[in-house]
Enzyme design. Structure first.
Site, mmCIF file in Angstrom:
data_model
loop_
_atom_site.group_PDB
_atom_site.id
_atom_site.type_symbol
_atom_site.label_atom_id
_atom_site.label_comp_id
_atom_site.label_asym_id
_atom_site.label_seq_id
_atom_site.Cartn_x
_atom_site.Cartn_y
_atom_site.Cartn_z
ATOM 1 C CD GLU A 104 44.634 27.787 34.765
ATOM 2 O OE1 GLU A 104 44.326 28.215 35.930
ATOM 3 O OE2 GLU A 104 45.927 27.881 34.582
ATOM 4 N N GLY B 178 46.278 35.910 34.949
ATOM 5 C CA GLY B 178 47.131 37.221 35.592
ATOM 6 C C GLY B 178 46.810 38.366 34.927
ATOM 7 C CD GLU C 95 52.272 30.944 34.417
ATOM 8 O OE1 GLU C 95 52.889 30.290 35.476
ATOM 9 O OE2 GLU C 95 51.302 31.693 34.606
ATOM 10 C CE LYS D 75 50.242 31.141 38.195
ATOM 11 N NZ LYS D 75 49.903 32.046 37.141
ATOM 12 C CB SER E 198 41.788 37.058 36.165
ATOM 13 O OG SER E 198 43.063 37.294 35.487
ATOM 14 C CG HIS F 217 50.140 26.731 34.375
ATOM 15 N ND1 HIS F 217 50.498 27.920 33.887
ATOM 16 C CD2 HIS F 217 49.054 27.014 35.241
ATOM 17 C CE1 HIS F 217 49.771 28.757 34.302
ATOM 18 N NE2 HIS F 217 48.903 28.456 35.234
ATOM 19 C CG ASN G 10 49.713 27.675 39.987
ATOM 20 O OD1 ASN G 10 50.878 27.306 40.278
ATOM 21 N ND2 ASN G 10 49.430 27.559 38.508
HETATM 22 P P1 PGA Z 1 45.600 33.695 37.872
HETATM 23 O O1 PGA Z 1 46.671 32.293 37.613
HETATM 24 O O2 PGA Z 1 44.550 33.336 38.944
HETATM 25 O O3 PGA Z 1 46.721 34.530 38.531
HETATM 26 O O4 PGA Z 1 45.190 34.462 36.572
HETATM 27 C C1 PGA Z 1 45.910 31.281 37.323
HETATM 28 C C2 PGA Z 1 46.754 30.256 36.899
HETATM 29 O O5 PGA Z 1 47.762 30.510 36.137
HETATM 30 O O6 PGA Z 1 46.682 28.973 37.170
#
Ligand code: PGA
Length: 242
Positions: free
Chosen positions: A159, A165, A89, A12, A201, A87, A10
């Site tokens: 997640e 992140g 976000e 983003k 992460s 997601h 992903n």
């Molecule tokens: P990350 O993001 O691996 O940077 O924690 C995962 C995601 O948001 O799908």
């Protein structure tokens, strides 16, 4: 569905065109190994270069006057196979609630896009022992009213929001327990057995450990997928173990 572990990147809202071009070159030998979800602007570059592609977001509407949106039928016409939906976000910054997510899922599936549905708890919910309730609520609301023949095109990504992140990852036992809960809940309510990915992460240092969790069917990777060397190491670790 095949038994191979799914690796989804992903990206983003990251990378400029110049960076995308060098990314594509560096990932040349690995384009068959992962589903890459770049910014929509760059989708055609990845498609022309033979990558398997997912889109990060999809409209709940069909083709028409919806400025800034992308309809599932348009995505499919470009050769896009997957869409991420729900997601955290999107839920947090764009106010997407379970009802909208459910409409998006139905629209995507009806138009032959495969769905990667993201679910997970906040840190506060985890600390208040509400993870199980949150996961069940999201699954039941997000996956309702779907034509039963289409369920096999839904993949779940667990997640935990506090792990995205942040460099923090749940312990393997907790990931196992929640993944099992997701599979059992879906089996009971919707009579199918989904693939469940872990996301949050995941990186080139912890992938070996995460990859040992027996009922995790793959990974949704954010930050680490942006750096080809790290992403390749993750892909290699998963491939060599399977
Ligand atoms: P990350 O993001 O691996 O940077 O924690 C995962 C995601 O948001 O799908």
């Amino acid at each position: 569905m095949e038994n191979k572990k799914l690796i989804v990147g992903n990206m983003k809202m990251n990378l400029t065109l110049k960076e995308v071009k060098s990314y594509i070159k560096e990932m040349e030998d690995y384009k068959d190994c992962a589903i890459v979800c770049p910014s929509s602007l760059y989708l055609s570059y990845f498609i022309e270069n033979g990558f398997t592609i997912g889109i990060q977001n999809i409209s709940e509407y069909n083709i028409g006057a919806y400025t800034g949106d992308i309809a599932p039928v348009q995505a499919v016409s470009m050769g896009i196979d997957y869409t991420i939906i729900g997601h955290s976000e999107r839920r947090e910054y764009y106010g997407e609630d379970d009802a909208m997510i459910n409409r998006k899922i139905i629209n995507a599936l009806n138009n032959k896009l495969k769905v990667i549905l993201c679910i997970g708890e906040t840190l506060e919910e985890k600390e208040n022992n509400m993870t199980e309730d949150k996961i069940k609520k999201q699954l039941l609301n997000d996956l309702q009213n779907i034509d039963s023949k289409l369920y096999e095109n839904v993949i779940i990504a667990y997640e935990p929001i506090w792990a995205i992140g942040t460099g923090k990852v749940p312990n393997s036992e907790d990931i196992y327990t929640i993944t099992k809960l997701i599979k059992e809940t879906i089996k009971e309510k919707f009579s199918y057995e989904p693939k469940v990915l872990y996301g949050g992460s995941t990186n080139d240092n912890n992938i070996e450990e995460l990859n040992k969790i027996t009922n995790v069917d793959g990974f949704l990777i954010g930050g680490a997928c942006l750096v080809p060397a790290k992403f390749i190491k993750i892909i290699e670790t998963i491939k060599n173990n399977k």
